[in-house]
Design an enzyme around this catalytic site. Structure first.
Site, PDB file in Angstrom:
ATOM      1  N   LYS A 183       0.842  -1.189   0.000  1.00 26.09           N
ATOM      2  CA  LYS A 183       0.000   0.000   0.000  1.00 26.09           C
ATOM      3  C   LYS A 183       0.884   1.249   0.000  1.00 26.09           C
ATOM      4  CE  LYS A 183      -3.521   1.966   3.007  1.00 26.09           C
ATOM      5  NZ  LYS A 183      -4.331   1.724   4.205  1.00 26.09           N
TER       6      LYS A 183
ATOM      7  N   GLU B  22      10.833  -4.409   4.140  1.00 23.80           N
ATOM      8  CA  GLU B  22      10.937  -5.832   3.769  1.00 23.80           C
ATOM      9  C   GLU B  22      10.528  -6.027   2.310  1.00 23.80           C
ATOM     10  OE1 GLU B  22       9.411  -4.623   6.407  1.00 23.80           O
ATOM     11  OE2 GLU B  22       9.838  -5.809   8.204  1.00 23.80           O
TER      12      GLU B  22
ATOM     13  N   GLY C 167      -4.594  -2.360   5.466  1.00 20.48           N
ATOM     14  CA  GLY C 167      -3.852  -3.499   4.932  1.00 20.48           C
ATOM     15  C   GLY C 167      -4.472  -4.835   5.313  1.00 20.48           C
ATOM     16  N   ARG C 168      -4.865  -4.963   6.597  1.00 22.43           N
ATOM     17  CA  ARG C 168      -5.380  -6.256   7.069  1.00 22.43           C
ATOM     18  C   ARG C 168      -6.793  -6.557   6.589  1.00 22.43           C
ATOM     19  NH1 ARG C 168      -4.018  -2.617  10.887  1.00 22.43           N
ATOM     20  NH2 ARG C 168      -5.544  -1.790  12.354  1.00 22.43           N
TER      21      ARG C 168
ATOM     22  N   GLU D 206      -3.594  -6.652  15.517  1.00 25.83           N
ATOM     23  CA  GLU D 206      -3.134  -5.334  15.069  1.00 25.83           C
ATOM     24  C   GLU D 206      -4.244  -4.303  15.259  1.00 25.83           C
ATOM     25  OE1 GLU D 206       0.103  -4.517  11.796  1.00 25.83           O
ATOM     26  OE2 GLU D 206      -1.828  -4.468  10.788  1.00 25.83           O
TER      27      GLU D 206
ATOM     28  N   HIS E 281      -3.958 -33.877  18.634  1.00 20.79           N
ATOM     29  CA  HIS E 281      -2.799 -34.706  19.009  1.00 20.79           C
ATOM     30  C   HIS E 281      -1.630 -33.843  19.469  1.00 20.79           C
ATOM     31  CE1 HIS E 281      -4.720 -38.377  17.544  1.00 20.79           C
ATOM     32  NE2 HIS E 281      -5.310 -37.543  16.699  1.00 20.79           N
TER      33      HIS E 281
ATOM     34  N   LYS F  77      10.290  -0.697  13.806  1.00 23.31           N
ATOM     35  CA  LYS F  77      10.805  -0.349  12.476  1.00 23.31           C
ATOM     36  C   LYS F  77      11.851   0.765  12.585  1.00 23.31           C
ATOM     37  CE  LYS F  77       6.423  -1.100   9.999  1.00 23.31           C
ATOM     38  NZ  LYS F  77       5.385  -0.472   9.198  1.00 23.31           N
TER      39      LYS F  77
END
Ligand code: F6P
Length: 526
Positions: A209, A215, A269-270, A355, A386, A513
């Site tokens: 965005k 990254e 974003g999410r 977030e 399990h 960051k």
């Protein structure tokens, strides 16, 4: 007008809930079921192919009345209207929150600063469609004239988790492309993917965005350098696409303007997989299936917007969550899907919930003194049975959980599915009703363990009384996945409104960051 500022703990509903909790903390699920033979019917809701059973919760009608009164007292209805109509409810970033507009098929315009955003959403959908069709039909060729076989989505957080979850969830509907996801700044992650692909037949979608995420941009640069070992800069347009709201930076990176799809600042974003961020989903399953996913989300949107709180699935989910987190002091919630296809769902929802609602300051700018947010985790059944389910069945923690299952498997293997679903139902039954002393005693006796009986007995008892929600759908389709995701998105919203926080910013991710950048300046080699 902005959202109301109401401290939930100062409402009269909250005080009544506190009083009610003094009895509710001792509710026994088996007793509640004995007292009301219609309990499942009374505490369940059907919406299209989704059946939601919330009868195995520590609730009575009174609890629901009090919880919905709380929602009314903080004026959730008004907040929902502001959310859907495009008011700037993301106050701290001065933005609207309109992922719902991305799946709104109605003709009603939605205005942001006087401009109807519907036409630009339509244009973007058309672009997703034409690009998808071009690649899938083989018309789109790579730099040596070959058809495309692989797609690599390069993005992180919301620009990765939603698409990668949905591509995995819907891989039964896959057309023909292999889809890969590169998110981590770990160079090994990048090279492991590059090893698997051919530059001549691969499209890279750089999804960011902001187009500044360290990254993603570092990974994109590495990939471009790798690509240019085989091809020239003139070939970039045939292999690189961007999805971004920062057109200028995407062009500077070398992406052809016609290959840039929009992102808007009114989509977080999410919550962005419904936009062009979901291009990799459309390329994987075809545009029609992608659109079905959007249509499923719209069904849940309309249900959420129009249904009374007492029968409103996302509202009840949000309220039940408040009930457990704020009154029973639970710390986490688990999501268990009985299909391997949904293995990435918990990771995706972690960002959505944590977030959004991991906030410690309220809408008045005051430090919050009650619990907000919650640790989200989960897994797939039967695998998780399990491993960690021991803790839920006999441990000391109270962990509200969601069980998601499907009546039909996708490949039609009835035998496997019967076993899978027998386990699905067994888990919620075991959690709720446990195994009594008498049952455990009888079992030990039947198995001839008389001599060890008294020493073993305490370990063989299951106290039960553990709450869970059951979601049963006909089968895993794009439409049903859309409904499920939208349901959880609105649950996040309900929680945030009641907790009196701003759910749509994420300043908490910034400090790390900043410090990482400072560390790099100090010692770039490390
Ligand atoms: O660091 C958090 C975050 O801002 C998320 O909210 C977002 O989903 C992700 O980074 C990626 O951001 P972008 O799409 O701008 O690269």
């Amino acid at each position: 007008m902005a959202l109301k500022n109401i401290n939930p703990t100062q409402t009269s509903a909250w005080s009544k809930l506190q009083e009610h909790f003094l009895q509710a903390k001792d509710f026994q699920l088996n007793k509640l079921f004995q007292l009301n033979k219609n309990r499942e019917k009374d505490f369940s809701i059907s919406l299209e192919e989704l059946y939601f059973d919330y009868s195995k919760n520590h609730i009575t009608n009174e609890t629901i009345n009090l919880l919905t009164s709380l929602a009314k007292e903080v004026d959730l209805k008004n907040a929902i209207e502001k959310y859907f109509s495009g008011e700037k409810i993301n106050v701290t970033e001065n933005r609207a929150v309109l992922h719902t507009a991305l799946r709104d098929n109605s003709d009603t315009p939605i205005y942001i600063e006087g401009k109807n955003i519907k036409p630009s959403i339509k244009t973007s959908l058309k672009k997703i469609k034409s690009l998808t069709n071009k690649v899938l039909s083989g018309k789109w060729k790579g730099y040596t004239g070959k058809t495309i076989t692989d797609v690599v989505n390069v993005g992180i957080g919301g620009s990765d988790l939603g698409p990668s979850m949905a591509v995995e969830a819907l891989k039964f509907y896959k057309k023909k492309l292999n889809t890969h996801f590169i998110s981590n700044i770990d160079g090994d992650h990048v090279y492991e993917t590059l090893k698997k692909i051919n530059p001549e037949t691969t499209i890279f979608i750089i999804v960011s965005k902001s187009f500044t995420t360290h990254e993603t941009i570092t990974n994109a640069n590495t990939i471009r350098d790798w690509f240019l070992k085989y091809a020239t800069v003139f070939d970039l347009a045939k292999h690189f696409i961007a999805v971004s709201s920062n057109i200028e930076l995407a062009i500077n990176f070398g992406i052809d303007k016609k290959n840039i799809l929009p992102m808007w600042n009114w989509v977080g974003g999410r919550f962005s997989l419904w936009s062009a961020v979901g291009l990799s989903i459309s390329l994987s399953i075809g545009f029609n299936n992608f659109k079905e996913m959007l249509d499923g989300a719209e069904i849940m949107d309309n249900h959420f917007r129009d249904t009374d709180f007492e029968k409103n699935i996302p509202v009840l989910l949000g309220l039940l969550s408040i009930w457990y987190l704020n009154f029973f002091s639970c710390e986490s919630e688990a999501i268990f899907s009985y299909t391997q296809y949904l293995s990435k769902l918990p990771k995706f929802l972690q960002q959505g919930f944590m977030e959004s609602n991991g906030k410690g300051v309220d809408r008045n700018g005051q430090t919050i003194t009650y619990q907000t947010g919650c640790v989200i985790w989960g897994g797939v059944g039967a695998n998780m049975q399990h491993s960690f389910m021991q803790l839920l069945h006999q441990g000391t923690k109270m962990i509200p959980s969601d069980f998601i299952g499907f009546k039909e498997p996708l490949h039609g293997n009835k035998n496997h599915h019967e076993i899978l679903m027998a386990n699905f139902h067994a888990q919620t039954q075991a959690l709720a009703f446990g195994k009594t002393v008498q049952e455990a005693h009888l079992e030990l006796k039947t198995h001839g363990k008389i001599s060890d009986l008294s020493s073993l007995l305490p370990y063989k008892i299951f106290k039960g009384n553990k709450q869970s929600n059951t979601f049963l759908l006909d089968k895993l389709t794009p439409k049903n996945l859309g409904m499920l995701i939208s349901m959880y998105e609105h649950k996040v919203f309900v929680q945030g409104i009641i907790w009196n926080i701003y759910s749509f910013d994420q300043f908490g991710v910034e400090l790390g960051k900043e410090l990482a950048l400072k560390n790099l300046e100090k010692s770039p080699a490390n």
